[in-house]
Structure formats: structure tokens, C-alpha cells
Design an enzyme around this catalytic site. Structure first.
Site, PDB file in Angstrom:
ATOM      1  CE  LYS A 184      -4.018  -2.041  -0.088  1.00  0.00           C
ATOM      2  NZ  LYS A 184      -3.712  -3.444  -0.365  1.00  0.00           N
TER       3      LYS A 184
HETATM    4  C1  PLP Z   1      -9.899  -2.811  -1.644  1.00  0.00           C
HETATM    5  C2  PLP Z   1      -9.269  -3.503  -0.473  1.00  0.00           C
HETATM    6  N1  PLP Z   1      -9.926  -3.543   0.682  1.00  0.00           N
HETATM    7  C3  PLP Z   1      -9.403  -4.142   1.767  1.00  0.00           C
HETATM    8  C4  PLP Z   1      -8.173  -4.739   1.722  1.00  0.00           C
HETATM    9  C5  PLP Z   1      -7.649  -5.441   2.946  1.00  0.00           C
HETATM   10  O1  PLP Z   1      -6.507  -4.842   3.469  1.00  0.00           O
HETATM   11  P1  PLP Z   1      -5.661  -5.569   4.610  1.00  0.00           P
HETATM   12  O2  PLP Z   1      -4.747  -6.534   3.927  1.00  0.00           O
HETATM   13  O3  PLP Z   1      -4.913  -4.453   5.278  1.00  0.00           O
HETATM   14  O4  PLP Z   1      -6.611  -6.234   5.528  1.00  0.00           O
HETATM   15  C6  PLP Z   1      -7.435  -4.727   0.542  1.00  0.00           C
HETATM   16  C7  PLP Z   1      -6.116  -5.362   0.498  1.00  0.00           C
HETATM   17  O5  PLP Z   1      -5.414  -5.428  -0.445  1.00  0.00           O
HETATM   18  C8  PLP Z   1      -7.987  -4.099  -0.594  1.00  0.00           C
HETATM   19  O6  PLP Z   1      -7.351  -4.061  -1.760  1.00  0.00           O
END
Ligand code: PLP
Length: 394
Positions: A184
Site C-alpha cells: 500500500k
Molecule cells: C480494496 C481492499 N480492501 C481491503 C483490503 C484489505 O486490506 P488488509 O490486507 O490491510 O486487511 C485490501 C487489500 O489489499 C484491498 O485491496
């Protein structure tokens, strides 16, 4: 090849991050503590919201957001099909039903009109996902939510720093969830943040992220804490440790500079690749938005090419360029087909975007030569495979 490999993503880690983590290690307080609290304060200031609750993933932040508005069995939550697993699975965790929605024609983000058509008396919330960091039409979604008295939650996993109508994402809706996953725009390896201006929601999320224990449970081993605690609900184990918050603080200080570089790379891609008819550029958002450029999602025009997206990925790999695909729409996955009866063809705009998209590398540590190699490799693919005789190589 390895030396020559341009990975799809590489986090920017400098001496500041190394020092910050070292300081936490030396302090001997590794889990949630003062550094996490400082990260929360600085993050809230950065996005201009009242409360920021640090957690161990965006998935946890989304889960806590739904919990804080009381989503429960029998409820329905509108979720775009074009997103990652996390956005919808959290609805299932709470016993509710994720109701999938299509993307805008020619775009990636949720189509407010399609979402509107799926509202029933059971609908309690809508989760808007800013795909790639392009802010959704938040005004249309806000009006929709208001009209039907439902909650609007933002999945801003891709959207730091993005803004809509002059306001930073994270300060606009009732609840917003960010991700600090390794790929990210700023990272803690794994991590997330829930932002809100509502004190009650912030308090609930703060308690539920640490076993549903009341008060400052994390302090119980410090000299300011007490051994006594009360469990008031069945919470999660989703707190962010100071070790990771230290990384987050160091990264947050660079977030503006990272964003500037991402924009430069996006501009270079747009300038070079938008001249090619066989390619469709990502939407850059309405006039009054700032795109975070977490991802640069290129789409092919298959009718103008002899081959498709999978071959482009293969040829870029041969040329030493890593890519990814964002996303395989949820309704095409076995779980959603089998549990909810979704079928291919149900969300034509999401499928159209998926079948012809590829995400190119875009991150601050890419240099001009890297960007040049990526664009040249894409151009070569088009030249080799285009149907227009005038520019085809053979
Ligand atoms: C659109 C979206 N929402 C939520 C997430 C979840 O993030 P995390 O891995 O921090 O839980 C991601 C992860 O890539 C994502 O692309």
C-alpha cells in the site's frame, strides 16, 4: 533476469524506518502503547478527522466499522463486486449478507445507480471502495445513503492520500478504513486504521479491537495500568503493536512525498500510453478529486488486438516487468457462486474491466529508466499484436 527485474511493488524503506523500529525494540515495549497512540494522533491530523483507531489490518478496520453500526444477522450490506475479498467477507463474519453491485460503465468504482436498484428493507449499509485510489462519487453515495437511512462506509485501502471535493478521504463519511499492507501507499507490513468523527463509534472500535475489554486494556502491564479488567463484549484481537506503529509514523511523514512521485509516474504513463488507441487509460476521477495513484490499472481494447491481457502479462514478465490484476470480481469466485448463487454475466461492467485489465508497477522507488522500460514493453506488445496494419511490426 533477477537483477533486471522490475517488481510489481517494492516498499520504500529508509534509515528513518529502521531507526524508528530500533527505538521501539530498545524501549522493550513492543505491543500497543505510546507509539501507537502517537500514530493515531498524527494520522487523524493528516486526514483531518477526530478519531483514528489503529488495528492490525484494513480487514479488521472494516469489521470493526460494521460492528460499530450494529450490523447483525439478517442485515444486507451493499458491496461492489469489483473489490478484494476483505470488503465483503467482513459482512459475512457478522452473519449479514453481502449484496454485490456492479461498477460504473467504463470504470472500476461502484455504480451508485446500480447500488440503488439493490436496496431492500434489509439494507443497512453500503461500502464504497476507492479502487486504485480514485475517489468514488461520494456525493451520489451520500445522497443514496441519506435517502434510504443507511450507513456509508468507505474502504480506503487504496486511498491514502486521496481527496474528494477538497476534503481528505478519511474525514468525509461516518467511518473509513485504511490499509498499511506491504503493497500500500504507506506500509507497516500488515496494519490498518479506522477513522471517524463519531466518538461513540471510535470508543466501541477501540474496545472491540482488543478482546472487548473496557478501558485502556493495553496499559495493564505498564506502571499506569491496573490488573483489573472487564470483558464487556466478545471482541477481536486486532490491535496494532508499537513496533508496527513506529514504521507507520515514519512512513506517514513521507506520505506527501511518496504521493508526489506516484503522480509523476502516473503522468509519465498517461502521456506515453494514452497515445495508443489499443489501450484504455484508468479513469483519473472527477475534476474535484485527488487520486492517490496506489495502482495504475491499464485496460486493453481487445477488439483492436490479436491477443489479450494474459499474453500482455506474460510478455511483460519476459521483459522483466512484474504486474498484477486488480481484481477478479467477487461474483466469479466459488464461494460467492455457491453460497449466494451469483453467476458470470451478473455484473457486466465489473467483468468487462476484469477481463482486459493489468496493473503496472507504480511506486516511489521506481526511477525514470524503470518507467521507460515498462512503457516500452507495453508499446512493443501493442506493436506485435495490434490489428492496425499501419503500425504493426509484422
Ligand atoms: C480494496 C481492499 N480492501 C481491503 C483490503 C484489505 O486490506 P488488509 O490486507 O490491510 O486487511 C485490501 C487489500 O489489499 C484491498 O485491496
Amino acid at each position: 533476469m533477477k537483477d533486471n527485474w522490475i517488481p510489481f511493488h517494492r516498499p520504500s524503506i529508509g534509515p528513518e524506518e529502521l531507526l524508528a523500529v530500533r527505538e521501539v525494540l530498545e524501549s522493550r515495549w513492543l505491543t500497543t502503547g505510546p507509539v501507537t497512540q502517537q500514530f493515531e494522533r498524527e494520522f487523524a491530523e493528516f486526514v483531518d478527522c477526530k478519531y483514528a483507531v489503529a488495528v492490525n489490518s484494513c480487514t479488521a478496520a472494516l469489521h470493526l466499522a460494521l460492528d460499530s453500526i450494529g450490523i447483525t444477522a439478517g442485515d444486507e450490506v451493499l458491496v461492489p463486486s469489483y473489490t478484494f475479498a476483505a470488503t465483503a467477507e467482513v459482512v459475512v463474519y457478522l452473519g449479514a449478507r453481502p449484496v454485490l453491485c456492479d461498477s460504473l460503465p467504463g470504470g472500476f468504482n461502484i455504480d451508485p445507480a446500480d447500488a440503488s436498484s439493490r436496496i431492500t428493507p434489509k439494507t443497512r449499509a453500503i461500502i464504497a471502495v476507492h479502487i486504485a485510489g480514485e475517489p468514488c462519487n461520494l456525493e451520489a453515495l451520500r445522497q443514496l445513503a441519506e435517502r434510504h437511512s443507511i450507513h456509508l462506509i468507505e474502504d480506503a485501502a487504496h486511498a491514502l492520500p486521496a481527496s474528494y471535493a477538497g476534503r481528505r478521504v478519511g474525514s468525509i463519511s461516518e467511518l473509513t478504513a485504511f490499509s498499511f499492507y506491504a503493497t500500500k501507499t504507506i506500509t507497516t507490513g500488515e496494519g490498518g486504521m479506522l477513522t471517524t468523527n463519531d466518538e461513540t463509534r471510535a470508543r466501541r472500535a477501540s474496545m472491540m479491537r482488543l478482546h472487548g475489554i473496557s478501558g485502556d486494556a493495553w496499559k495493564r502491564y505498564s506502571n499506569q495500568g491496573s490488573w483489573y479488567y472487564e470483558i464487556v463484549d466478545a471482541g477481536l484481537k486486532a490491535n496494532m503493536p508499537d513496533l508496527l506503529a513506529a514504521l507507520g509514523l515514519a512512513q506517514l511523514k513521507k506520505a506527501e512525498a511518496f504521493h508526489l512521485r506516484r503522480r509523476e509516474i502516473a503522468d509519465l504513463y498517461l502521456r506515453r500510453l494514452s497515445r495508443i488507441e489499443e489501450l484504455e487509460m484508468p479513469p483519473t476521477g472527477d475534476v474535484n478529486v485527488t487520486h492517490s495513484w496506489h495502482l495504475f490499472i491499464l485496460r486493453l481494447r481487445p477488439e483492436m488486438l490479436a491477443t489479450g491481457r494474459n499474453d500482455l502479462i506474460h510478455q511483460l514478465k519476459q521483459a522483466g516487468v512484474g504486474t498484477s490484476v486488480h481484481f477478479i470480481p467477487l461474483h466469479l469466485h466459488p464461494y460467492y457462486r455457491e453460497r449466494y448463487g451469483y453467476r458470470s454475466g451478473d455484473f457486466p461492467n465489473a467483468e468487462d474491466a476484469f477481463t482486459r485489465c493489468v496493473s503496472l508497477p507504480i511506486y516511489p522507488d521506481m526511477n525514470e529508466a524503470d518507467v521507460e522500460r515498462v512503457t516500452a514493453s507495453v508499446e512493443q506488445f501493442v506493436q506485435k499484436n495490434c490489428r492496425r496494419m499501419s503500425i504493426c511490426a509484422s
